[in-house]
Design a protein around this motif. Structure first.
Motif, PDB file in Angstrom:
ATOM      1  N   VAL A 200       0.840  -1.191   0.000  1.00  0.00           N
ATOM      2  CA  VAL A 200       0.000   0.000   0.000  1.00  0.00           C
ATOM      3  C   VAL A 200       0.880   1.248   0.000  1.00  0.00           C
ATOM      4  CG1 VAL A 200      -1.867  -1.185   1.227  1.00  0.00           C
ATOM      5  CG2 VAL A 200      -0.144   0.097   2.536  1.00  0.00           C
ATOM      6  N   TYR A 201       0.256   2.376  -0.299  1.00  0.00           N
ATOM      7  CA  TYR A 201       0.942   3.656  -0.180  1.00  0.00           C
ATOM      8  C   TYR A 201       0.759   4.193   1.231  1.00  0.00           C
ATOM      9  CZ  TYR A 201       1.089   3.776  -5.312  1.00  0.00           C
ATOM     10  OH  TYR A 201       1.316   3.488  -6.629  1.00  0.00           O
ATOM     11  N   ASP A 202       1.831   4.708   1.819  1.00  0.00           N
ATOM     12  CA  ASP A 202       1.687   5.329   3.135  1.00  0.00           C
ATOM     13  C   ASP A 202       1.259   6.784   2.965  1.00  0.00           C
ATOM     14  OD1 ASP A 202       3.939   6.795   2.430  1.00  0.00           O
ATOM     15  OD2 ASP A 202       5.280   5.797   3.846  1.00  0.00           O
ATOM     16  N   ASP A 203       1.245   7.532   4.047  1.00  0.00           N
ATOM     17  CA  ASP A 203       0.757   8.914   4.007  1.00  0.00           C
ATOM     18  C   ASP A 203       1.608   9.813   3.114  1.00  0.00           C
ATOM     19  OD1 ASP A 203      -1.253   8.208   5.735  1.00  0.00           O
ATOM     20  OD2 ASP A 203      -0.209   8.907   7.539  1.00  0.00           O
ATOM     21  N   LYS A 204       2.852   9.390   2.853  1.00  0.00           N
ATOM     22  CA  LYS A 204       3.735  10.182   2.005  1.00  0.00           C
ATOM     23  C   LYS A 204       3.760   9.685   0.562  1.00  0.00           C
ATOM     24  CE  LYS A 204       6.771  11.382   5.883  1.00  0.00           C
ATOM     25  NZ  LYS A 204       8.168  11.313   6.426  1.00  0.00           N
ATOM     26  N   GLY A 205       2.914   8.689   0.257  1.00  0.00           N
ATOM     27  CA  GLY A 205       2.865   8.149  -1.092  1.00  0.00           C
ATOM     28  C   GLY A 205       3.954   7.153  -1.393  1.00  0.00           C
ATOM     29  N   VAL A 206       4.585   6.618  -0.337  1.00  0.00           N
ATOM     30  CA  VAL A 206       5.643   5.637  -0.503  1.00  0.00           C
ATOM     31  C   VAL A 206       5.057   4.233  -0.446  1.00  0.00           C
ATOM     32  CG1 VAL A 206       7.785   4.716   0.497  1.00  0.00           C
ATOM     33  CG2 VAL A 206       7.355   7.184   0.509  1.00  0.00           C
ATOM     34  N   GLU A 207       5.508   3.349  -1.324  1.00  0.00           N
ATOM     35  CA  GLU A 207       5.036   1.963  -1.329  1.00  0.00           C
ATOM     36  C   GLU A 207       5.618   1.218  -0.134  1.00  0.00           C
ATOM     37  OE1 GLU A 207       7.048   1.827  -4.829  1.00  0.00           O
ATOM     38  OE2 GLU A 207       5.321   1.886  -6.199  1.00  0.00           O
ATOM     39  N   VAL A 208       4.741   0.674   0.719  1.00  0.00           N
ATOM     40  CA  VAL A 208       5.194  -0.056   1.903  1.00  0.00           C
ATOM     41  C   VAL A 208       4.486  -1.409   1.948  1.00  0.00           C
ATOM     42  CG1 VAL A 208       5.629   2.061   3.213  1.00  0.00           C
ATOM     43  CG2 VAL A 208       3.412   0.918   3.427  1.00  0.00           C
ATOM     44  N   PHE A 209       5.145  -2.368   2.597  1.00  0.00           N
ATOM     45  CA  PHE A 209       4.507  -3.660   2.798  1.00  0.00           C
ATOM     46  C   PHE A 209       3.389  -3.518   3.827  1.00  0.00           C
ATOM     47  CE2 PHE A 209       8.568  -5.362   1.094  1.00  0.00           C
ATOM     48  CZ  PHE A 209       8.038  -6.190   0.117  1.00  0.00           C
ATOM     49  N   ASN A 210       2.322  -4.268   3.634  1.00  0.00           N
ATOM     50  CA  ASN A 210       1.158  -4.197   4.518  1.00  0.00           C
ATOM     51  C   ASN A 210       0.919  -5.522   5.234  1.00  0.00           C
ATOM     52  OD1 ASN A 210      -1.032  -2.747   5.625  1.00  0.00           O
ATOM     53  ND2 ASN A 210      -2.463  -3.668   4.170  1.00  0.00           N
ATOM     54  N   PHE A 211       1.984  -6.312   5.405  1.00  0.00           N
ATOM     55  CA  PHE A 211       1.859  -7.613   6.064  1.00  0.00           C
ATOM     56  C   PHE A 211       3.229  -8.037   6.584  1.00  0.00           C
ATOM     57  CE2 PHE A 211       3.442  -8.612   1.928  1.00  0.00           C
ATOM     58  CZ  PHE A 211       4.238  -9.742   2.093  1.00  0.00           C
ATOM     59  N   GLY A 212       3.217  -9.006   7.466  1.00  0.00           N
ATOM     60  CA  GLY A 212       4.438  -9.692   7.869  1.00  0.00           C
ATOM     61  C   GLY A 212       5.423  -8.864   8.662  1.00  0.00           C
ATOM     62  N   LYS A 213       6.649  -9.354   8.723  1.00  0.00           N
ATOM     63  CA  LYS A 213       7.670  -8.755   9.578  1.00  0.00           C
ATOM     64  C   LYS A 213       8.127  -7.389   9.087  1.00  0.00           C
ATOM     65  CE  LYS A 213      11.550 -11.206   7.320  1.00  0.00           C
ATOM     66  NZ  LYS A 213      12.682 -12.123   7.553  1.00  0.00           N
ATOM     67  N   TYR A 214       7.875  -7.086   7.808  1.00  0.00           N
ATOM     68  CA  TYR A 214       8.276  -5.788   7.275  1.00  0.00           C
ATOM     69  C   TYR A 214       7.076  -4.845   7.086  1.00  0.00           C
ATOM     70  CZ  TYR A 214      12.800  -7.962   6.279  1.00  0.00           C
ATOM     71  OH  TYR A 214      14.015  -8.590   6.386  1.00  0.00           O
ATOM     72  N   LYS A 215       6.004  -5.126   7.766  1.00  0.00           N
ATOM     73  CA  LYS A 215       4.805  -4.300   7.621  1.00  0.00           C
ATOM     74  C   LYS A 215       5.118  -2.845   7.974  1.00  0.00           C
ATOM     75  CE  LYS A 215      -0.075  -3.923   8.933  1.00  0.00           C
ATOM     76  NZ  LYS A 215      -1.194  -4.532   9.678  1.00  0.00           N
ATOM     77  N   GLY A 216       4.721  -1.942   7.070  1.00  0.00           N
ATOM     78  CA  GLY A 216       4.947  -0.517   7.279  1.00  0.00           C
ATOM     79  C   GLY A 216       6.283  -0.022   6.772  1.00  0.00           C
ATOM     80  N   MET A 217       7.145  -0.933   6.323  1.00  0.00           N
ATOM     81  CA  MET A 217       8.465  -0.534   5.824  1.00  0.00           C
ATOM     82  C   MET A 217       8.430  -0.346   4.309  1.00  0.00           C
ATOM     83  SD  MET A 217      11.218  -2.771   8.014  1.00  0.00           S
ATOM     84  CE  MET A 217      12.545  -1.992   7.074  1.00  0.00           C
ATOM     85  N   PRO A 218       9.157   0.641   3.795  1.00  0.00           N
ATOM     86  CA  PRO A 218       9.195   0.861   2.345  1.00  0.00           C
ATOM     87  C   PRO A 218       9.679  -0.381   1.598  1.00  0.00           C
ATOM     88  CG  PRO A 218      10.126   2.737   3.501  1.00  0.00           C
ATOM     89  CD  PRO A 218       9.933   1.662   4.535  1.00  0.00           C
ATOM     90  N   VAL A 219       9.004  -0.701   0.515  1.00  0.00           N
ATOM     91  CA  VAL A 219       9.360  -1.882  -0.265  1.00  0.00           C
ATOM     92  C   VAL A 219      10.781  -1.768  -0.798  1.00  0.00           C
ATOM     93  CG1 VAL A 219       8.802  -3.215  -2.339  1.00  0.00           C
ATOM     94  CG2 VAL A 219       6.963  -2.315  -0.910  1.00  0.00           C
ATOM     95  N   SER A 220      11.149  -0.586  -1.301  1.00  0.00           N
ATOM     96  CA  SER A 220      12.490  -0.405  -1.856  1.00  0.00           C
ATOM     97  C   SER A 220      13.562  -0.656  -0.804  1.00  0.00           C
ATOM     98  CB  SER A 220      12.639   1.004  -2.435  1.00  0.00           C
ATOM     99  OG  SER A 220      12.400   1.985  -1.439  1.00  0.00           O
TER     100      SER A 220
END
Length: 258
Positions: A200-220
C-alpha cells in the motif's frame, strides 16, 4: 438518486469456489453496466472453474459441479469480459477486498494483463460499514425498504448493490457526494498498490509492505536490506498480481524499468 457519471460504471458480483483469492475460482459472474446517460446493460454467466466446487460453497450460492460442467471456462470468455470493462469504473459489495482481486487473478491466469490502474473503485460495503455496520441484505432492507430475494446469487447481489449505492446518496446528502472520485476515495480503507492490499501507499505516497515482519516498511528499503525476501514472496502463497507489482517495483529500483 441518479448517479453522476463521467465514465460507465460497472457493478459486479462473483460467486466462487471459496474465499481464497489466490487459489479459488469464479463459478458465476454478473455485471451491470450503467452509462452516464442512465442506460443499463447487464450480463450473467456461469463459469466452469476447472475444479470441484466444495459442498460448503455450493450450499451458499446453490451452484454445483453439474451446473457448470458444460459452461465455458474463464479463459474462454475473458476477452469478452475485459472488453465490457474497458473504460469503465468498478463498483461492488466487498469488491475491493475480494471480487476485484479474484477477477484480476482470473485475468492473469487467462493471459490477459488488464490494466485497471486508472479506474475508480467503489466498494458499497465500505460505505455501508462506515455509516451503518451491516450486511448486504440488511443494507438493502435499510436503504431500499425491500427484502433481498435470492441473496448469494450474483445477479440479485449485483442489482441490490446498485440500488443501495443510489439510496446511500439520497440518505447521506451531507456526507456523500454524487461523484465517482469522491465515492472511490470514501470507499477505500487503504491506498492499495496491488489489488490484494499486500503493498500500500503510506501517508507520504511511498510503497510499503502491509503484512508480515516488514509491515509498514518501504518496499524499496526491504528489497535492498533483504534481497531474499523478493524470492520468498514469489514462491509464496500470494496473488499473481501482488508478485507482478513487486517485480515491477524491483525492476524500477534497479533501474531496469522506467
Amino acid at each position: 438518486m441518479k448517479l453522476n457519471l463521467k465514465n460507465p460504471l460497472v457493478f459486479f458480483d462473483l460467486e466462487t469456489t471459496g474465499t481464497n483469492i489466490n487459489t479459488d475460482r469464479i463459478v458465476e459472474i454478473c455485471y451491470l453496466k450503467v452509462y452516464p446517460n442512465g442506460n443499463e446493460e447487464s450480463k450473467t454467466m456461469r463459469i466452469n472453474p476447472g475444479m470441484h466446487i466444495p459442498e460448503a460453497s455450493s450450499a451458499i450460492h446453490g451452484i454445483y459441479d453439474a451446473d457448470v460442467a458444460d459452461c465455458p471456462t474463464f479463459k474462454e470468455v475473458a476477452k469478452d469480459i475485459a472488453r465490457d470493462l474497458e473504460g469503465a469504473d468498478i463498483a461492488g459489495f466487498n469488491s475491493n477486498r475480494f471480487d476485484v482481486p479474484v477477477l484480476v487473478e482470473e485475468f492473469l491466469r487467462a493471459g490477459i494483463d488488464i490494466d485497471l490502474t486508472r479506474r475508480k473503485f467503489i466498494d458499497v460495503q465500505v460505505i455501508y460499514h462506515k455509516l451503518e455496520q451491516r450486511t448486504l441484505s440488511a443494507a438493502y432492507k435499510f436503504y431500499c425498504g425491500k427484502n433481498l430475494e435470492d441473496a448469494h446469487t450474483a445477479e440479485a447481489d449485483t442489482r441490490a448493490t446498485y440500488e443501495v449505492l443510489k439510496a446511500q446518496l439520497d440518505h447521506y446528502p451531507d456526507v456523500l457526494e454524487n461523484d465517482i472520485n469522491f465515492l472511490s476515495e470514501y470507499s477505500s480503507y487503504n491506498k492499495n498498490v496491488d489489488f490484494a492490499g499486500r503493498i500500500v501507499y503510506d501517508d507520504k505516497g511511498v510503497e510499503v509492505f502491509n503484512f508480515g515482519k516488514y509491515k509498514g516498511m518501504p518496499v524499496s528499503e526491504v528489497l535492498q536490506r533483504d534481497p531474499g525476501y523478493y524470492g520468498w514472496v514469489l514462491n509464496g502463497d500470494f496473488t499473481l498480481n501482488t508478485k507482478n507489482v513487486l517485480t515491477k517495483i524491483r525492476l524500477r529500483e534497479s533501474g531496469l524499468l522506467k
